[in-house]
Write a protein that holds these residues in place. Structure first.
Motif, short mmCIF file in Angstrom:
data_model
loop_
_atom_site.label_atom_id
_atom_site.label_comp_id
_atom_site.label_asym_id
_atom_site.label_seq_id
_atom_site.Cartn_x
_atom_site.Cartn_y
_atom_site.Cartn_z
N THR A 93 -28.68 -1.68 11.33
CA THR A 93 -29.49 -2.77 11.86
C THR A 93 -30.28 -2.25 13.06
N GLY A 94 -31.57 -2.52 13.05
CA GLY A 94 -32.40 -2.08 14.17
C GLY A 94 -33.55 -1.25 13.69
N PRO A 95 -34.23 -0.61 14.60
CA PRO A 95 -33.91 -0.58 16.02
C PRO A 95 -34.20 -1.92 16.70
N PHE A 96 -33.56 -2.07 17.87
CA PHE A 96 -33.75 -3.26 18.69
C PHE A 96 -33.59 -2.87 20.15
N ARG A 97 -33.96 -3.79 21.00
CA ARG A 97 -33.75 -3.61 22.44
C ARG A 97 -33.22 -4.93 22.97
N SER A 124 -33.40 1.73 23.64
CA SER A 124 -33.48 1.36 22.22
C SER A 124 -32.14 1.59 21.54
N PHE A 125 -31.81 0.66 20.64
CA PHE A 125 -30.51 0.68 19.98
C PHE A 125 -30.66 0.40 18.49
N ALA A 126 -29.65 0.76 17.74
CA ALA A 126 -29.47 0.35 16.36
C ALA A 126 -27.95 0.23 16.18
N SER A 127 -27.51 -0.44 15.16
CA SER A 127 -26.06 -0.61 15.00
C SER A 127 -25.66 -0.49 13.54
N PHE A 128 -24.40 -0.13 13.34
CA PHE A 128 -23.81 -0.09 12.00
C PHE A 128 -22.30 -0.24 12.15
N SER A 129 -21.64 -0.48 11.05
CA SER A 129 -20.19 -0.60 11.04
C SER A 129 -19.60 0.34 10.00
N GLY A 133 -15.25 -2.34 9.48
CA GLY A 133 -15.90 -3.25 10.41
C GLY A 133 -15.86 -2.79 11.86
N ASN A 134 -15.37 -1.58 12.12
CA ASN A 134 -15.47 -1.03 13.48
C ASN A 134 -16.94 -0.85 13.79
N GLY A 135 -17.38 -1.34 14.95
CA GLY A 135 -18.80 -1.39 15.27
C GLY A 135 -19.30 -0.24 16.11
N TRP A 136 -20.37 0.36 15.66
CA TRP A 136 -21.01 1.50 16.34
C TRP A 136 -22.44 1.15 16.72
N PHE A 137 -22.92 1.76 17.79
CA PHE A 137 -24.32 1.67 18.20
C PHE A 137 -24.91 3.07 18.25
N LEU A 138 -26.16 3.16 17.88
CA LEU A 138 -26.97 4.33 18.19
C LEU A 138 -27.76 3.95 19.43
N GLN A 139 -27.87 4.83 20.38
CA GLN A 139 -28.67 4.58 21.58
C GLN A 139 -29.59 5.77 21.78
N GLU A 140 -30.88 5.48 21.96
CA GLU A 140 -31.86 6.55 22.15
C GLU A 140 -31.87 6.98 23.60
N VAL A 141 -31.62 8.28 23.80
CA VAL A 141 -31.71 8.89 25.13
C VAL A 141 -32.53 10.16 24.99
N SER A 142 -33.73 10.11 25.51
CA SER A 142 -34.61 11.29 25.42
C SER A 142 -34.68 12.04 26.75
N GLU A 143 -34.35 11.33 27.83
CA GLU A 143 -34.30 11.94 29.16
C GLU A 143 -33.11 11.36 29.90
N ARG A 144 -32.20 12.21 30.30
CA ARG A 144 -30.98 11.76 30.96
C ARG A 144 -31.24 11.27 32.38
N ALA A 145 -30.46 10.28 32.79
CA ALA A 145 -30.52 9.81 34.17
C ALA A 145 -30.00 10.92 35.09
N PRO A 146 -30.45 10.95 36.34
CA PRO A 146 -29.98 11.99 37.27
C PRO A 146 -28.46 12.04 37.34
N GLY A 147 -27.93 13.26 37.36
CA GLY A 147 -26.48 13.44 37.44
C GLY A 147 -25.78 13.40 36.12
N ARG A 148 -26.51 13.19 35.06
CA ARG A 148 -25.92 13.13 33.72
C ARG A 148 -26.19 14.42 33.03
#
Length: 148
Positions: A93-97, A124-129, A133-148
């Motif tokens: 399902t997605g992508p969504f925000r 941005s996110f997408a989801s699947f199970s 029925g255990n729920g997972w998300f995909l999360q788009e990270v193209s540039e990490r926040a400082p310290g990550r």
């Protein structure tokens, strides 16, 4: 002292079905399958590029299958990740925000269809199970926040 999250236990009802889903459909690396004894089996798989693995099997947790929600897999391109998983037969399902632009709410609350307009990292996110029925998300990270 360093503390690293390396393993998550996922409750499943059918170990072989879960193994096929995670290893074949999602493309997780199969690290181990130890059928130790009747009622005790340990299967470990690792997402591509991850240092954290998941374990499922028999006799590993008292949690009910399908009760784990909110697991996140980080991807650099949410659209390509969704296309790849869909191509392997995973219903995504997605992508969504989220309308807040911060993080997604539980369930479908405040979901806005489509990736973040500027494709901002973490937005941005997408989801699947899994089959239980255990729920997972995909999360788009193209540039990490400082310290990550």
């Amino acid at each position: 002292m360093d503390m690293k999250l390396e393993v998550l236990v996922v409750p499943v009802s059918d170990v072989d079905r879960a193994k096929a889903f995670y290893a074949e459909k999602l493309g997780f690396r199969l690290d181990a399958d130890f059928p130790v004894q009747e009622g005790y089996r340990v299967v470990q798989v690792t997402p591509p590029g991850s240092e954290c693995s998941i374990i499922f099997g028999d006799g590993l947790t008292n949690a009910e299958p399908g009760t784990l929600h909110g697991l996140h897999l980080i991807v650099t391109d949410i659209v390509k990740a969704q296309e790849e998983l869909t191509g392997h037969g995973v219903e995504v399902t997605g992508p969504f925000r989220d309308s807040t632009g911060v993080f997604h709410h539980a369930g479908d609350t405040d979901r806005v269809p489509g990736a973040h307009p500027e494709r901002a990292s973490y937005g941005s996110f997408a989801s699947f199970s899994d089959p239980d029925g255990n729920g997972w998300f995909l999360q788009e990270v193209s540039e990490r926040a400082p310290g990550r």
